[in-house]
Scaffold this active site. Sequence first.
Site, mmCIF file in Angstrom:
data_model
loop_
_atom_site.group_PDB
_atom_site.id
_atom_site.type_symbol
_atom_site.label_atom_id
_atom_site.label_comp_id
_atom_site.label_asym_id
_atom_site.label_seq_id
_atom_site.Cartn_x
_atom_site.Cartn_y
_atom_site.Cartn_z
ATOM 1 N N GLY A 9 -14.752 19.758 4.433
ATOM 2 C CA GLY A 9 -15.731 19.521 5.153
ATOM 3 C C GLY A 9 -16.474 17.877 5.340
ATOM 4 O O GLY A 9 -17.315 17.798 6.034
ATOM 5 N N VAL A 10 -15.485 17.245 4.765
ATOM 6 C CA VAL A 10 -15.744 15.633 4.636
ATOM 7 C C VAL A 10 -15.078 15.234 6.175
ATOM 8 O O VAL A 10 -14.122 15.393 6.671
ATOM 9 C CB VAL A 10 -15.141 14.888 3.512
ATOM 10 C CG1 VAL A 10 -15.103 13.528 3.889
ATOM 11 C CG2 VAL A 10 -15.552 15.356 2.133
ATOM 12 N N MET A 12 -14.078 12.335 8.626
ATOM 13 C CA MET A 12 -13.293 10.999 8.437
ATOM 14 C C MET A 12 -12.817 10.309 9.859
ATOM 15 O O MET A 12 -12.503 11.223 10.844
ATOM 16 C CB MET A 12 -11.924 11.309 7.838
ATOM 17 C CG MET A 12 -10.764 10.367 7.554
ATOM 18 S SD MET A 12 -9.367 10.856 7.030
ATOM 19 C CE MET A 12 -8.470 9.267 6.689
ATOM 20 N N PRO A 13 -13.302 9.007 9.787
ATOM 21 C CA PRO A 13 -13.005 8.375 11.405
ATOM 22 C C PRO A 13 -11.436 8.651 11.634
ATOM 23 O O PRO A 13 -10.608 8.672 10.933
ATOM 24 C CB PRO A 13 -13.328 7.041 11.126
ATOM 25 C CG PRO A 13 -14.101 6.832 9.963
ATOM 26 C CD PRO A 13 -13.798 8.241 9.008
ATOM 27 N N LEU A 15 -9.599 6.703 13.556
ATOM 28 C CA LEU A 15 -9.294 5.399 13.552
ATOM 29 C C LEU A 15 -9.822 4.405 12.520
ATOM 30 O O LEU A 15 -10.977 4.261 12.379
ATOM 31 C CB LEU A 15 -9.473 4.795 15.057
ATOM 32 C CG LEU A 15 -8.651 3.471 15.447
ATOM 33 C CD1 LEU A 15 -7.145 3.581 15.228
ATOM 34 C CD2 LEU A 15 -9.069 3.196 16.789
ATOM 35 N N GLY A 16 -9.047 3.624 11.878
ATOM 36 C CA GLY A 16 -9.475 2.883 10.873
ATOM 37 C C GLY A 16 -8.554 1.558 10.731
ATOM 38 O O GLY A 16 -7.882 1.153 11.599
ATOM 39 N N GLY A 18 -5.893 -0.834 8.400
ATOM 40 C CA GLY A 18 -5.130 -0.855 7.120
ATOM 41 C C GLY A 18 -4.797 -2.230 6.753
ATOM 42 O O GLY A 18 -4.785 -3.222 7.630
ATOM 43 N N ASP A 43 -8.352 1.327 4.660
ATOM 44 C CA ASP A 43 -7.366 1.903 3.874
ATOM 45 C C ASP A 43 -6.479 0.825 3.047
ATOM 46 O O ASP A 43 -5.802 -0.138 3.501
ATOM 47 C CB ASP A 43 -6.328 2.782 4.819
ATOM 48 C CG ASP A 43 -5.005 3.113 4.048
ATOM 49 O OD1 ASP A 43 -5.191 4.529 3.811
ATOM 50 O OD2 ASP A 43 -4.196 2.440 3.814
ATOM 51 N N TYR A 48 -0.815 -2.491 -2.920
ATOM 52 C CA TYR A 48 -0.877 -3.483 -1.925
ATOM 53 C C TYR A 48 -1.368 -4.829 -2.387
ATOM 54 O O TYR A 48 -1.196 -5.980 -1.950
ATOM 55 C CB TYR A 48 -1.836 -3.469 -0.833
ATOM 56 C CG TYR A 48 -1.336 -2.015 -0.083
ATOM 57 C CD1 TYR A 48 -0.004 -1.350 -0.201
ATOM 58 C CD2 TYR A 48 -2.117 -1.376 0.893
ATOM 59 C CE1 TYR A 48 0.244 -0.233 0.569
ATOM 60 C CE2 TYR A 48 -2.076 -0.491 1.641
ATOM 61 C CZ TYR A 48 -0.730 0.253 1.572
ATOM 62 O OH TYR A 48 -0.231 1.402 2.086
ATOM 63 N N LYS A 73 -4.801 4.275 -2.947
ATOM 64 C CA LYS A 73 -3.691 5.145 -3.417
ATOM 65 C C LYS A 73 -3.433 4.942 -4.874
ATOM 66 O O LYS A 73 -3.511 3.594 -5.426
ATOM 67 C CB LYS A 73 -2.690 4.713 -2.360
ATOM 68 C CG LYS A 73 -2.931 4.889 -0.917
ATOM 69 C CD LYS A 73 -1.832 4.762 -0.174
ATOM 70 C CE LYS A 73 -2.246 4.469 1.260
ATOM 71 N NZ LYS A 73 -2.763 3.277 1.812
ATOM 72 N N HIS A 107 0.426 7.997 -3.928
ATOM 73 C CA HIS A 107 0.905 6.963 -2.871
ATOM 74 C C HIS A 107 2.649 7.512 -2.733
ATOM 75 O O HIS A 107 3.034 7.464 -1.449
ATOM 76 C CB HIS A 107 1.099 5.793 -3.437
ATOM 77 C CG HIS A 107 1.143 4.556 -2.341
ATOM 78 N ND1 HIS A 107 0.801 3.431 -2.612
ATOM 79 C CD2 HIS A 107 1.942 4.756 -1.085
ATOM 80 C CE1 HIS A 107 0.865 2.643 -1.562
ATOM 81 N NE2 HIS A 107 1.660 3.384 -0.635
#
Length: 283
Positions: A9-10, A12-13, A15-16, A18, A43, A48, A73, A107
């Site tokens: 039910g969450v 989420m866009p 397009l984001g 990274g 993200d 990273y 991640k 990940h």
Amino acid sequence: MQTITLNNGVEMPILGFGVYQIPPEQTEQAVTEALAAGYRLLDTAAAYLNEEAVGRAIKNSGIPREELFVTTKLWVQDAPAQENTKRAFETSLNKLGLDYLDLYLMHQPYGDVYGQWRAMENLHREGRIKAIGVANFYPDRLLDLVINNEVTPAVNQIETHPFFQRTVDQELMREHGVQIQSWGGFAEGKNNIFSHPVLSEIGEKHGKSVAQVVLRWLTQRGVVAIPKSVRPERMAENIDVFDFELTDDQMAAIATLDTGASLFFDHHDPKMVSWLSARRLDG
């Protein structure tokens, strides 16, 4: 911004932004500019090495936390995996300067996957994470995880671009309520994607760039995309993809570009499995 609804039910866009391969010293400025351009999905990943910079940009943005969707991640953990997963989560959360995550992804499909997943399930139950998922899981590994655990992954982030389209994988995910998310949506420029004649012709018909065509193709398929750029003009261009629609013929033309194989590395290659499994993060 269009959103998709995850299996719990969450929202989420679709397009984001990274931050893979953005150096830590450039990440804060890049995220600051992305937020100013209108991105609300961010993200990153422990691997990273730029979570702290992302956190600083979030803190200084003044944007209410509830308006953001933040993903990071978990890297492969040594035994005991459950205990170390919780430690890794706390480390990431502290670096980001947040009280909770919107999405936490495993990940890589290696190590004690089940121990890691159980720890993530517990963190989800405690309300520390709104949704949990995976990355780089091929259908066999994903289905095994779904069948043998209580919580079905909300997301599977995998290499997805015009030359490796993952349509069969997406259908399997759809059957089990797992949202597909793309990494490497522009194939990191391989196969001359930005000058490809098929994509260029489609772009010309819509008055859009090849990058916009690719992002529209992904989002029109229901694939969450997280393009990366350090240039504000590209950030603005990449988010401006909701005012046109690709025709069925154009979608079919792009479908012909699929090679059915990764342009980067094969998660089934024993050498790659060994390399990824052996890599550890400091701290």
